[in-house]
Design a protein around this motif. Structure first.
Motif, PDB file in Angstrom:
ATOM      1  N   ALA A 108       0.758  -1.338   0.040  1.00  0.00           N
ATOM      2  CA  ALA A 108      -0.090   0.207  -0.052  1.00  0.00           C
ATOM      3  C   ALA A 108       0.926   1.089   0.072  1.00  0.00           C
ATOM      4  CB  ALA A 108      -1.214  -0.014   1.120  1.00  0.00           C
ATOM      5  N   ASP A 109       1.979   1.243   0.686  1.00  0.00           N
ATOM      6  CA  ASP A 109       2.784   2.323   0.794  1.00  0.00           C
ATOM      7  C   ASP A 109       4.037   2.401   1.041  1.00  0.00           C
ATOM      8  OD1 ASP A 109       3.312   5.015   0.889  1.00  0.00           O
ATOM      9  OD2 ASP A 109       2.708   5.099   3.146  1.00  0.00           O
ATOM     10  N   GLY A 110       4.845   1.894  -0.240  1.00  0.00           N
ATOM     11  CA  GLY A 110       6.123   1.467   0.020  1.00  0.00           C
ATOM     12  C   GLY A 110       6.863   2.419  -0.934  1.00  0.00           C
ATOM     13  N   THR A 111       8.233   1.734  -1.118  1.00  0.00           N
ATOM     14  CA  THR A 111       9.172   2.909  -2.051  1.00  0.00           C
ATOM     15  C   THR A 111       8.765   2.986  -3.436  1.00  0.00           C
ATOM     16  OG1 THR A 111      10.684   1.072  -2.472  1.00  0.00           O
ATOM     17  CG2 THR A 111      11.161   2.445  -0.429  1.00  0.00           C
ATOM     18  N   LYS A 112       7.895   1.931  -4.021  1.00  0.00           N
ATOM     19  CA  LYS A 112       7.372   1.910  -5.165  1.00  0.00           C
ATOM     20  C   LYS A 112       5.773   2.609  -5.231  1.00  0.00           C
ATOM     21  CE  LYS A 112      10.281  -1.846  -6.707  1.00  0.00           C
ATOM     22  NZ  LYS A 112      10.182  -3.146  -7.205  1.00  0.00           N
ATOM     23  N   GLY A 113       5.455   3.246  -4.252  1.00  0.00           N
ATOM     24  CA  GLY A 113       3.865   3.694  -4.140  1.00  0.00           C
ATOM     25  C   GLY A 113       2.996   2.544  -3.756  1.00  0.00           C
ATOM     26  N   ALA A 114       1.932   2.784  -4.146  1.00  0.00           N
ATOM     27  CA  ALA A 114       0.947   1.786  -3.912  1.00  0.00           C
ATOM     28  C   ALA A 114       1.238   0.653  -5.088  1.00  0.00           C
ATOM     29  CB  ALA A 114      -0.487   2.271  -3.812  1.00  0.00           C
ATOM     30  N   ALA A 115       1.763  -0.580  -4.941  1.00  0.00           N
ATOM     31  CA  ALA A 115       2.379  -1.072  -5.931  1.00  0.00           C
ATOM     32  C   ALA A 115       1.679  -2.671  -6.016  1.00  0.00           C
ATOM     33  CB  ALA A 115       3.709  -1.376  -5.801  1.00  0.00           C
ATOM     34  N   TRP A 116       1.471  -2.922  -7.226  1.00  0.00           N
ATOM     35  CA  TRP A 116       0.719  -4.330  -7.251  1.00  0.00           C
ATOM     36  C   TRP A 116       1.551  -5.175  -8.269  1.00  0.00           C
ATOM     37  CZ3 TRP A 116      -2.457  -8.112  -6.097  1.00  0.00           C
ATOM     38  CH2 TRP A 116      -2.849  -9.012  -7.173  1.00  0.00           C
ATOM     39  N   HIS A 117       2.003  -6.375  -7.885  1.00  0.00           N
ATOM     40  CA  HIS A 117       2.731  -7.416  -8.629  1.00  0.00           C
ATOM     41  C   HIS A 117       2.019  -8.555  -8.721  1.00  0.00           C
ATOM     42  CE1 HIS A 117       6.049  -9.984  -9.476  1.00  0.00           C
ATOM     43  NE2 HIS A 117       5.595 -10.739  -8.627  1.00  0.00           N
ATOM     44  N   LEU A 118       1.954  -9.165  -9.942  1.00  0.00           N
ATOM     45  CA  LEU A 118       1.264 -10.447 -10.392  1.00  0.00           C
ATOM     46  C   LEU A 118       2.362 -11.334 -11.182  1.00  0.00           C
ATOM     47  CD1 LEU A 118      -0.709 -12.823  -9.807  1.00  0.00           C
ATOM     48  CD2 LEU A 118      -2.077 -11.404 -11.486  1.00  0.00           C
ATOM     49  N   GLY A 119       3.072 -12.096 -10.875  1.00  0.00           N
ATOM     50  CA  GLY A 119       4.017 -12.771 -11.748  1.00  0.00           C
ATOM     51  C   GLY A 119       3.617 -14.175 -12.085  1.00  0.00           C
ATOM     52  N   PHE A 120       4.050 -14.490 -13.410  1.00  0.00           N
ATOM     53  CA  PHE A 120       3.827 -15.738 -14.178  1.00  0.00           C
ATOM     54  C   PHE A 120       4.783 -16.566 -15.100  1.00  0.00           C
ATOM     55  CE2 PHE A 120      -0.321 -13.309 -14.144  1.00  0.00           C
ATOM     56  CZ  PHE A 120      -1.286 -14.172 -13.867  1.00  0.00           C
ATOM     57  N   VAL A 121       4.730 -17.776 -14.958  1.00  0.00           N
ATOM     58  CA  VAL A 121       5.472 -18.576 -15.954  1.00  0.00           C
ATOM     59  C   VAL A 121       4.750 -18.727 -16.944  1.00  0.00           C
ATOM     60  CG1 VAL A 121       6.695 -20.626 -16.107  1.00  0.00           C
ATOM     61  CG2 VAL A 121       7.146 -19.625 -14.023  1.00  0.00           C
ATOM     62  N   THR A 122       5.215 -18.574 -18.080  1.00  0.00           N
ATOM     63  CA  THR A 122       4.559 -18.605 -19.538  1.00  0.00           C
ATOM     64  C   THR A 122       4.711 -20.027 -19.829  1.00  0.00           C
ATOM     65  OG1 THR A 122       6.578 -18.534 -20.944  1.00  0.00           O
ATOM     66  CG2 THR A 122       5.492 -16.425 -20.234  1.00  0.00           C
ATOM     67  N   PRO A 123       3.502 -20.570 -20.783  1.00  0.00           N
ATOM     68  CA  PRO A 123       3.474 -21.973 -21.176  1.00  0.00           C
ATOM     69  C   PRO A 123       4.968 -22.479 -21.765  1.00  0.00           C
ATOM     70  CG  PRO A 123       1.638 -20.702 -22.097  1.00  0.00           C
ATOM     71  CD  PRO A 123       2.651 -19.496 -21.549  1.00  0.00           C
ATOM     72  N   ASP A 124       5.818 -21.745 -22.073  1.00  0.00           N
ATOM     73  CA  ASP A 124       7.210 -22.175 -22.603  1.00  0.00           C
ATOM     74  C   ASP A 124       8.033 -21.814 -21.541  1.00  0.00           C
ATOM     75  OD1 ASP A 124       7.111 -19.593 -23.122  1.00  0.00           O
ATOM     76  OD2 ASP A 124       8.189 -19.771 -25.016  1.00  0.00           O
ATOM     77  N   ASP A 125       7.790 -21.837 -20.210  1.00  0.00           N
ATOM     78  CA  ASP A 125       8.760 -21.358 -19.097  1.00  0.00           C
ATOM     79  C   ASP A 125       9.583 -20.186 -19.276  1.00  0.00           C
ATOM     80  OD1 ASP A 125       7.640 -23.792 -17.913  1.00  0.00           O
ATOM     81  OD2 ASP A 125       9.297 -25.050 -19.103  1.00  0.00           O
ATOM     82  N   GLU A 126       8.848 -19.007 -19.483  1.00  0.00           N
ATOM     83  CA  GLU A 126       9.416 -17.855 -19.496  1.00  0.00           C
ATOM     84  C   GLU A 126       8.767 -17.251 -18.435  1.00  0.00           C
ATOM     85  OE1 GLU A 126      12.273 -16.753 -21.043  1.00  0.00           O
ATOM     86  OE2 GLU A 126      12.580 -18.508 -22.459  1.00  0.00           O
TER      87      GLU A 126
END
Length: 206
Positions: A81-99
């Motif tokens: 909610a209130d970090g050095t990057k502001g109100a920051a949202w992150h959602l990480g994925f592995v793609t179908p070919d593992d990238e």
């Protein structure tokens, strides 16, 4: 002297026997412990609860994909909610070919600094990529590439970044739906309310 040699030989023999017993025990354990060489090392995570919480708390519509195939596996999620990057949202994925590919959002007042941080130093290019009729700016770097789009009101930025190809980054960007549960709004990142057709992406000299 002969007795000393005998004791030394016996000690060596005992060590060899002990080592053989240890190796045998290890082999037996290996045989009986289940192991699957074809097992996927990626540990997918569920992010529904975190997404709902972020959409209630964030000062901007929070983006997450809808309609991606199950071969896109979510591996990390967080909202600060209130970090050095502001109100920051992150959602990480592995793609179908593992990238790797991730959705990054922030309301930080210096978006270029945020973009540099989440893209591992990628640089802005003169190229854009059209995704479902919307222009995203391409960034390129030694580690990550990225597609970047500023919100229409200028209060947030959405970055789709990772080691994936621009085609895959465009696929992820095209699947995004940005929602804010406080206001009930639903938008494409950086755009106004929309009903989304099937995701498509194409480079644009724009």
């Amino acid at each position: 002297m002969a007795a000393d040699k005998k004791r030394g030989a016996q000690a060596v023999r005992d060590m060899v026997i002990s080592l053989a017993v240890i190796l045998l025990a290890a082999y037996v354990i290996y045989l009986f412990v289940p192991h699957d060489d074809k097992q996927d090392p990626v540990k997918p995570v569920s992010y529904g609860m975190e997404l709902s919480s972020a959409r209630r708390a964030a000062p901007y519509p929070v983006a997450a994909p809808e309609g991606l195939s199950e071969n896109w596996r979510a591996t990390s999620v967080r909202y600060t909610a209130d970090g050095t990057k502001g109100a920051a949202w992150h959602l990480g994925f592995v793609t179908p070919d593992d990238e790797y590919a991730a959705v990054e959002q922030s309301d930080q007042r210096r978006p270029e600094r945020f973009i540099r941080d989440v893209t591992q130093g990628a640089e802005k290019t003169a190229k854009t990529q059209r995704v479902d009729g919307e222009k995203w700016t391409r960034y390129q770097g030694e580690k990550y590439d990225a597609l970047v789009r500023n919100a229409a009101d200028g209060k947030s930025v959405t970055v789709v970044t990772g080691t994936a190809t621009f085609k895959q980054l465009g696929e992820l960007a095209g699947a995004l739906q940005a929602k804010n549960e406080k206001t009930g709004s639903s938008t494409a990142p950086g755009a106004g309310p929309s009903s989304r057709p099937s995701p498509s992406a194409s480079p644009d000299a724009g």
